[in-house]
Design a protein around this motif. Structure first.
Motif, mmCIF file in Angstrom:
data_model
loop_
_atom_site.group_PDB
_atom_site.id
_atom_site.type_symbol
_atom_site.label_atom_id
_atom_site.label_comp_id
_atom_site.label_asym_id
_atom_site.label_seq_id
_atom_site.Cartn_x
_atom_site.Cartn_y
_atom_site.Cartn_z
ATOM 1 N N ALA A 180 40.991 24.454 -18.722
ATOM 2 C CA ALA A 180 42.228 23.942 -19.306
ATOM 3 C C ALA A 180 41.961 22.684 -20.119
ATOM 4 N N SER A 181 40.936 21.922 -19.729
ATOM 5 C CA SER A 181 40.534 20.724 -20.465
ATOM 6 C C SER A 181 39.015 20.619 -20.395
ATOM 7 N N LYS A 182 38.461 19.748 -21.213
ATOM 8 C CA LYS A 182 37.007 19.608 -21.279
ATOM 9 C C LYS A 182 36.444 19.189 -19.928
ATOM 10 N N PRO A 183 35.497 19.964 -19.373
ATOM 11 C CA PRO A 183 34.907 19.602 -18.082
ATOM 12 C C PRO A 183 34.070 18.334 -18.203
ATOM 13 N N ASP A 184 33.915 17.611 -17.085
ATOM 14 C CA ASP A 184 33.184 16.348 -17.125
ATOM 15 C C ASP A 184 31.680 16.579 -17.287
ATOM 16 N N ASP A 185 30.941 15.481 -17.439
ATOM 17 C CA ASP A 185 29.503 15.559 -17.706
ATOM 18 C C ASP A 185 28.750 16.308 -16.605
ATOM 19 N N ASN A 186 29.123 16.062 -15.364
ATOM 20 C CA ASN A 186 28.431 16.698 -14.235
ATOM 21 C C ASN A 186 28.602 18.208 -14.280
ATOM 22 N N ILE A 187 29.819 18.665 -14.517
ATOM 23 C CA ILE A 187 30.077 20.108 -14.561
ATOM 24 C C ILE A 187 29.359 20.734 -15.754
ATOM 25 N N ARG A 188 29.421 20.079 -16.920
ATOM 26 C CA ARG A 188 28.743 20.623 -18.099
ATOM 27 C C ARG A 188 27.237 20.720 -17.868
ATOM 28 N N SER A 189 26.689 19.732 -17.187
ATOM 29 C CA SER A 189 25.260 19.747 -16.872
ATOM 30 C C SER A 189 24.923 20.918 -15.957
ATOM 31 N N ARG A 190 25.771 21.158 -14.961
ATOM 32 C CA ARG A 190 25.532 22.269 -14.021
ATOM 33 C C ARG A 190 25.675 23.615 -14.728
ATOM 34 N N LEU A 191 26.616 23.704 -15.655
ATOM 35 C CA LEU A 191 26.796 24.950 -16.400
ATOM 36 C C LEU A 191 25.549 25.256 -17.227
ATOM 37 N N LYS A 192 25.050 24.260 -17.944
ATOM 38 C CA LYS A 192 23.849 24.443 -18.769
ATOM 39 C C LYS A 192 22.653 24.807 -17.901
ATOM 40 N N HIS A 193 22.529 24.116 -16.760
ATOM 41 C CA HIS A 193 21.407 24.369 -15.854
ATOM 42 C C HIS A 193 21.419 25.808 -15.336
ATOM 43 N N ASN A 194 22.610 26.390 -15.254
ATOM 44 C CA ASN A 194 22.741 27.760 -14.747
ATOM 45 C C ASN A 194 22.895 28.795 -15.862
ATOM 46 N N GLY A 195 22.466 28.430 -17.068
ATOM 47 C CA GLY A 195 22.377 29.414 -18.147
ATOM 48 C C GLY A 195 23.643 29.670 -18.934
ATOM 49 N N PHE A 196 24.683 28.851 -18.730
ATOM 50 C CA PHE A 196 25.899 29.016 -19.515
ATOM 51 C C PHE A 196 25.797 28.190 -20.796
ATOM 52 N N HIS A 197 26.352 28.744 -21.883
ATOM 53 C CA HIS A 197 26.319 28.058 -23.172
ATOM 54 C C HIS A 197 27.733 27.977 -23.728
ATOM 55 N N TRP A 198 28.017 26.853 -24.374
ATOM 56 C CA TRP A 198 29.339 26.671 -24.972
ATOM 57 C C TRP A 198 29.436 27.451 -26.277
ATOM 58 N N SER A 199 30.488 28.235 -26.408
ATOM 59 C CA SER A 199 30.760 28.968 -27.639
ATOM 60 C C SER A 199 31.995 28.359 -28.292
ATOM 61 N N ARG A 200 31.799 27.716 -29.435
ATOM 62 C CA ARG A 200 32.926 27.109 -30.144
ATOM 63 C C ARG A 200 33.888 28.189 -30.631
ATOM 64 N N ILE A 201 33.331 29.328 -31.049
ATOM 65 C CA ILE A 201 34.168 30.417 -31.551
ATOM 66 C C ILE A 201 35.058 30.981 -30.443
ATOM 67 N N GLU A 202 34.472 31.181 -29.265
ATOM 68 C CA GLU A 202 35.221 31.761 -28.154
ATOM 69 C C GLU A 202 36.020 30.710 -27.386
ATOM 70 N N GLY A 203 35.647 29.438 -27.544
ATOM 71 C CA GLY A 203 36.313 28.381 -26.795
ATOM 72 C C GLY A 203 36.052 28.507 -25.311
ATOM 73 N N ALA A 204 34.815 28.902 -24.962
ATOM 74 C CA ALA A 204 34.482 29.161 -23.567
ATOM 75 C C ALA A 204 33.007 28.891 -23.296
ATOM 76 N N TRP A 205 32.712 28.592 -22.042
ATOM 77 C CA TRP A 205 31.329 28.570 -21.574
ATOM 78 C C TRP A 205 31.001 29.984 -21.132
ATOM 79 N N GLN A 206 29.891 30.534 -21.602
ATOM 80 C CA GLN A 206 29.641 31.940 -21.327
ATOM 81 C C GLN A 206 28.171 32.253 -21.133
ATOM 82 N N ARG A 207 27.957 33.416 -20.513
ATOM 83 C CA ARG A 207 26.611 33.900 -20.240
ATOM 84 C C ARG A 207 26.668 35.428 -20.224
#
Length: 236
Positions: A180-207
């Motif tokens: 619903a809103s931009k996740p904080d630095d810790n969550i974004r770091s955990r997402l990246k560490h687990n192979g999720f990537h931000w898609s500007r087109i989709e407006g989502a973190w995805q894998r």
């Protein structure tokens, strides 16, 4: 059928983009080669710089500009060749990607050809590295077919977590985390560490959707996303 419904369209866009970039770099290279400075020097070949003459400074600037233009022309020519090569490789590639909706059919066709090759090798009583290599290739192809066929039966229901939800976007073959809103630095770091990537087109973190991604997503929801929810509730 799995894969991305827009796979071929995206592939063609990548090829077209590389061709456009190649042509652009080629034209810029030609413009640099035919720059004003180069045309002047080519029109007066062998003309020396006269030391101490009032024209010395202008002549040196002209030579410097011409040298820069030639150097940049070479760089742009190499850039053009790079993108041209990428476009050609993409058009002629035999690599089978999981995002291809026809990946299973293509892999089965590949498997049949590999098994025919192996039979041909055995028929001429050829042993050693040829059989070893083709055998490994056959095993890997069978494993990929098995994984993709199993993937066709996988189900991932929409799952809510604090501040968002996880969904399986079948159209693009991705599990997406929608916040619903931009996740904080810790969550974004955990997402990246687990192979999720931000898609500007989709407006989502995805894998990419597969069995491993389902496991990772559920673990993130339990141990990261909803854990923060539980911790915040303790202090209410």
């Amino acid at each position: 059928m799995g894969g991305r419904s827009d796979y071929e369209e995206r592939k063609q866009r990548r090829i077209n983009r590389c061709k456009v970039l190649s042509e652009k770099a080629k034209k810029e290279s030609e413009a640099r080669y035919n720059s004003t400075a180069n045309r002047i020097l080519m029109g007066t070949p062998g003309q020396p710089i006269i030391i101490g003459h009032h024209s010395e400074r202008k002549a040196r600037r002209l030579h410097e500009q011409a040298n820069n233009d030639i150097r940049k022309s070479i760089e742009l020519s190499e850039k053009s060749e790079y993108y041209e090569s990428r476009a050609r490789n993409a058009e002629n590639s035999n690599v089978i990607y999981n995002d291809d909706p026809n990946a299973i059919l293509k892999l089965k066709d590949k498997l049949e050809k590999l098994e025919n090759q192996r039979a041909s090798i055995k028929a001429r009583e050829h042993e050693g590295w040829e059989l070893t290599n083709i055998g490994a290739n056959i095993r890997e192809t069978k494993l990929r077919i098995k994984r993709l066929e199993e993937q066709e039966t996988l189900v991932f229901p929409d799952t809510e977590f604090k501040g968002g939800k996880a969904i399986h976007n079948k159209e693009i073959n991705r599990i997406q985390l929608l916040f619903a809103s931009k996740p904080d630095d810790n969550i974004r770091s955990r997402l990246k560490h687990n192979g999720f990537h931000w898609s500007r087109i989709e407006g989502a973190w995805q894998r990419e959707f597969n069995k491993r991604t389902i496991y990772v997503t559920n673990a993130l929801i339990k141990d990261v996303l909803n854990k923060e929810k539980e911790e915040s509730e303790e202090f209410e």
